[in-house]
Design a protein around this motif. Sequence first.
Motif, PDB file in Angstrom:
ATOM      1  N   VAL A 187       0.840  -1.206   0.000  1.00 13.86           N
ATOM      2  CA  VAL A 187       0.000   0.000   0.000  1.00 13.86           C
ATOM      3  C   VAL A 187       0.867   1.245   0.000  1.00 13.86           C
ATOM      4  N   TRP A 188       1.863   1.255   0.868  1.00 14.05           N
ATOM      5  CA  TRP A 188       2.753   2.414   0.995  1.00 14.05           C
ATOM      6  C   TRP A 188       3.512   2.685  -0.296  1.00 14.05           C
ATOM      7  N   ASN A 189       3.907   1.621  -1.000  1.00 15.75           N
ATOM      8  CA  ASN A 189       4.713   1.796  -2.208  1.00 15.75           C
ATOM      9  C   ASN A 189       3.902   2.348  -3.385  1.00 15.75           C
ATOM     10  N   SER A 190       2.606   2.527  -3.198  1.00 15.77           N
ATOM     11  CA  SER A 190       1.833   3.181  -4.250  1.00 15.77           C
ATOM     12  C   SER A 190       2.288   4.617  -4.449  1.00 15.77           C
ATOM     13  N   HIS A 191       3.159   5.115  -3.538  1.00 16.90           N
ATOM     14  CA  HIS A 191       3.693   6.467  -3.718  1.00 16.90           C
ATOM     15  C   HIS A 191       4.416   6.608  -5.049  1.00 16.90           C
ATOM     16  N   THR A 192       5.008   5.501  -5.540  1.00 15.44           N
ATOM     17  CA  THR A 192       5.702   5.553  -6.825  1.00 15.44           C
ATOM     18  C   THR A 192       4.739   5.916  -7.945  1.00 15.44           C
ATOM     19  N   SER A 193       3.633   5.199  -8.008  1.00 17.52           N
ATOM     20  CA  SER A 193       2.643   5.463  -9.058  1.00 17.52           C
ATOM     21  C   SER A 193       1.905   6.775  -8.814  1.00 17.52           C
ATOM     22  N   ILE A 194       1.583   7.065  -7.553  1.00 14.98           N
ATOM     23  CA  ILE A 194       0.912   8.331  -7.235  1.00 14.98           C
ATOM     24  C   ILE A 194       1.801   9.508  -7.626  1.00 14.98           C
ATOM     25  N   GLY A 195       3.098   9.389  -7.340  1.00  7.25           N
ATOM     26  CA  GLY A 195       4.030  10.444  -7.728  1.00  7.25           C
ATOM     27  C   GLY A 195       4.103  10.611  -9.232  1.00  7.25           C
ATOM     28  N   ASN A 196       4.118   9.485  -9.941  1.00  5.26           N
ATOM     29  CA  ASN A 196       4.127   9.556 -11.410  1.00  5.26           C
ATOM     30  C   ASN A 196       2.863  10.225 -11.940  1.00  5.26           C
ATOM     31  N   ILE A 197       1.730   9.897 -11.325  1.00  3.83           N
ATOM     32  CA  ILE A 197       0.459  10.491 -11.760  1.00  3.83           C
ATOM     33  C   ILE A 197       0.455  11.997 -11.503  1.00  3.83           C
ATOM     34  N   ILE A 198       0.892  12.386 -10.299  1.00  2.00           N
ATOM     35  CA  ILE A 198       0.949  13.812  -9.970  1.00  2.00           C
ATOM     36  C   ILE A 198       1.888  14.541 -10.921  1.00  2.00           C
ATOM     37  N   GLY A 199       3.076  13.960 -11.144  1.00  2.00           N
ATOM     38  CA  GLY A 199       4.041  14.582 -12.041  1.00  2.00           C
ATOM     39  C   GLY A 199       3.517  14.699 -13.460  1.00  2.00           C
ATOM     40  N   SER A 200       2.827  13.659 -13.929  1.00  2.00           N
ATOM     41  CA  SER A 200       2.288  13.678 -15.293  1.00  2.00           C
ATOM     42  C   SER A 200       1.217  14.749 -15.446  1.00  2.00           C
ATOM     43  N   ILE A 201       0.310  14.813 -14.474  1.00  2.00           N
ATOM     44  CA  ILE A 201      -0.781  15.784 -14.568  1.00  2.00           C
ATOM     45  C   ILE A 201      -0.254  17.210 -14.491  1.00  2.00           C
ATOM     46  N   VAL A 202       0.637  17.454 -13.526  1.00  2.00           N
ATOM     47  CA  VAL A 202       1.175  18.815 -13.364  1.00  2.00           C
ATOM     48  C   VAL A 202       2.005  19.219 -14.577  1.00  2.00           C
ATOM     49  N   ALA A 203       2.930  18.334 -14.997  1.00  2.00           N
ATOM     50  CA  ALA A 203       3.800  18.672 -16.125  1.00  2.00           C
ATOM     51  C   ALA A 203       2.999  18.846 -17.412  1.00  2.00           C
ATOM     52  N   SER A 204       2.005  17.994 -17.637  1.00  2.00           N
ATOM     53  CA  SER A 204       1.186  18.099 -18.851  1.00  2.00           C
ATOM     54  C   SER A 204       0.356  19.380 -18.842  1.00  2.00           C
ATOM     55  N   SER A 205      -0.190  19.716 -17.680  1.00  2.00           N
ATOM     56  CA  SER A 205      -1.032  20.905 -17.578  1.00  2.00           C
ATOM     57  C   SER A 205      -0.232  22.184 -17.784  1.00  2.00           C
ATOM     58  N   MET A 206       1.047  22.167 -17.435  1.00  2.00           N
ATOM     59  CA  MET A 206       1.875  23.372 -17.527  1.00  2.00           C
ATOM     60  C   MET A 206       2.480  23.591 -18.915  1.00  2.00           C
ATOM     61  N   LEU A 207       2.373  22.593 -19.798  1.00  2.00           N
ATOM     62  CA  LEU A 207       2.987  22.723 -21.121  1.00  2.00           C
ATOM     63  C   LEU A 207       2.459  23.920 -21.899  1.00  2.00           C
ATOM     64  N   LYS A 208       1.206  24.247 -21.716  1.00  2.00           N
ATOM     65  CA  LYS A 208       0.601  25.368 -22.445  1.00  2.00           C
ATOM     66  C   LYS A 208       1.240  26.701 -22.070  1.00  2.00           C
ATOM     67  N   TYR A 209       1.860  26.760 -20.878  1.00  2.00           N
ATOM     68  CA  TYR A 209       2.494  27.994 -20.433  1.00  2.00           C
ATOM     69  C   TYR A 209       4.003  28.016 -20.721  1.00  2.00           C
ATOM     70  N   GLY A 210       4.524  26.905 -21.223  1.00  2.00           N
ATOM     71  CA  GLY A 210       5.952  26.789 -21.486  1.00  2.00           C
ATOM     72  C   GLY A 210       6.516  25.607 -20.734  1.00  2.00           C
ATOM     73  N   TRP A 211       7.393  24.821 -21.380  1.00  2.00           N
ATOM     74  CA  TRP A 211       7.849  23.577 -20.763  1.00  2.00           C
ATOM     75  C   TRP A 211       8.679  23.795 -19.498  1.00  2.00           C
ATOM     76  N   GLY A 212       9.186  24.993 -19.284  1.00  2.00           N
ATOM     77  CA  GLY A 212       9.939  25.261 -18.063  1.00  2.00           C
ATOM     78  C   GLY A 212       9.092  25.094 -16.811  1.00  2.00           C
ATOM     79  N   TRP A 213       7.801  25.478 -16.907  1.00  2.00           N
ATOM     80  CA  TRP A 213       6.909  25.324 -15.759  1.00  2.00           C
ATOM     81  C   TRP A 213       6.657  23.858 -15.432  1.00  2.00           C
ATOM     82  N   SER A 214       6.809  22.970 -16.394  1.00  2.00           N
ATOM     83  CA  SER A 214       6.632  21.533 -16.154  1.00  2.00           C
ATOM     84  C   SER A 214       7.690  20.995 -15.202  1.00  2.00           C
ATOM     85  N   PHE A 215       8.824  21.686 -15.120  1.00  2.00           N
ATOM     86  CA  PHE A 215       9.876  21.297 -14.181  1.00  2.00           C
ATOM     87  C   PHE A 215       9.803  22.093 -12.882  1.00  2.00           C
ATOM     88  N   PHE A 216       9.354  23.340 -12.971  1.00  2.00           N
ATOM     89  CA  PHE A 216       9.374  24.209 -11.795  1.00  2.00           C
ATOM     90  C   PHE A 216       8.496  23.678 -10.671  1.00  2.00           C
TER      91      PHE A 216
END
Length: 594
Positions: A187-216
């Motif tokens: 259960v605890w190790n779901s952090h790997t997938s949860i982190g990937n999901i959070i990173g994907s959603i945030v990075a994808s959503s920020m692309l419209k403003y410039g790819w630098g925000w996907s890292f920030f």
Amino acid sequence: MPPNSTSTLPPSFSYFPCLNLPQRGLFFHRSLVLIITFFAYASFHASRKPPSIVKSVLGPEISKNGTNPIRDLAHSQVGWPPFNGSQGIHRLGELDLAFLSSYAIGMFFSGHWADTTDLRVFLAIGMLLSGVFTVAFGMGYWFGVHSFLYFVVVQILCGLFQSTGWPCVVAVVGNWFNSKRGMIMGVWNSHTSIGNIIGSIVASSMLKYGWGWSFFWPGFFVFLIGIVVYLFLVVSPELIGLVLESDIELSPIEEGGLVKVSNDGEAENLSLIQSKNLESVDDSTPFQSNDTNPDAIGFIVAWKLPGVASFAICLFFSKLVAYTFLYWLPFYIRHTEMVDLLFTPLLSCVIFVAVAGVHLSHETAGMLSTIFDIGGVLGGVLAGLVSDKLEARAITSVAFLLLSIPALVAYRVYGSTSMFMNNTLMFLSGSLINGPYALITTAVAADLGTQSAIKGNSRALATVTAIIDGTGSIGAAIGPVLVGYISSSGWNRVFAMLIASIFVAALSLIPSVTSELKERKLLNGIHGDINIISWPAITDGNGNGTGFIGAAIDGTVFAMLIAPIFIAALSLILSVTSVSNKHKSRTPLNGTNG
């Protein structure tokens, strides 16, 4: 289990006295540790996701249904130099190699250092600097950096500091939980997938403003959680006066010494060390144990521990596959012609409507790739639960690995037929691939790091964890860079490489599976001796009792091993035939025919 002599209480225990005993008990502190370490490593993985999301933005324009750049775009407005030229895909793969190779190398050293220093401080420093260098990569967008060397150096440094994370969080959780590790860590190790999901959603959503925000924003997230770790993480129960009963050798209750306390109905009993000076302990005072703290176990000695090499090799190939999907799945989806798709992120729901067969947008491809990680959450929990019930980590891992072979074949062959098939098979592949990966990096590593062969040396846990995950990280470094070169010949060859890697991973666990089967045979013999108490006897040809429960377990184990082999073989035969017929009749939607 005596704590590391350099471990200290976090500053929050001085600022908030209500965190100390007896105001807060075992359940509260265990929950706090799980939550903090969960979000700590989820933030690590969230900050690793942006490179895969921005690949299709940085890279060259790709020919339809293929991976070859249609022209050199180094001087055009498409892509980002130096990644948009004819060698752009190769350079993107080399960028992954820079991060993952430094991560793998750092992992071998960070585990030993973590065993010899304060885990809380070590982890916090790694998180803060990881956040800094993740943001530094994104700064290349705002400052117009086009030097390939700059991005490589940033990725190398980021990988080194990210390597501090895993040995620390596993060691901390291992200190607090000494039973039911498979289920808890699953259960605890779901952090790997949860982190990937959070990173994907945030990075994808920020692309419209410039790819630098996907890292920030992912970088800021890991930096912020690093501060929380420094202020609140308690690395060992002994630091606050709690000792797990299994770690206490004294059976009688000594005068003024150990007092048993209940744990709200938990199966484990715990003991509380009553100290008159506990309230005066501050964050700068190391815990002093009456026991002599053992030295950290040597690197070579740790490699020789039973099961370490076998699971390390398995993780090498398992992580090669998992990280190939982590770094290339959005790119693969982006340059795959899909039909009947409209992906809308709304509370993790997927909505599909009819749309003409077109390439997906960068944002949509990134969002869609999260389905693989959602499957990974289920796979990690299921693998941990099954391994706890069977008490067989290796057998569970092999069963998942063998079942993932037909899942991958089906995803490659039938993933483009409809969006229902695409997402179902992506979810299934994520579950089966991430299941053993999650199990080995958590419960297995904790079991091996605290086994009887080390004679109670609790400071071996981070070292063993680092060896296993460090070896796996070498595979993680090799997989993505290989895709950068192999994919130019077609995605079929990429999937062939992934299937071969999974098969080798399963083979590497044969010694551990054999050992578990021998233990199971011994257990059956014990059940045969005591079956008159609760279980009817089942005797073999020699009259030896095995017990009903022993036979049931053996049957389950046999089915878990044999069924996946037949399914994998049958799927491969059917898929080869299907691929041949399908590619003769039409152009494949998932890439070039390789």
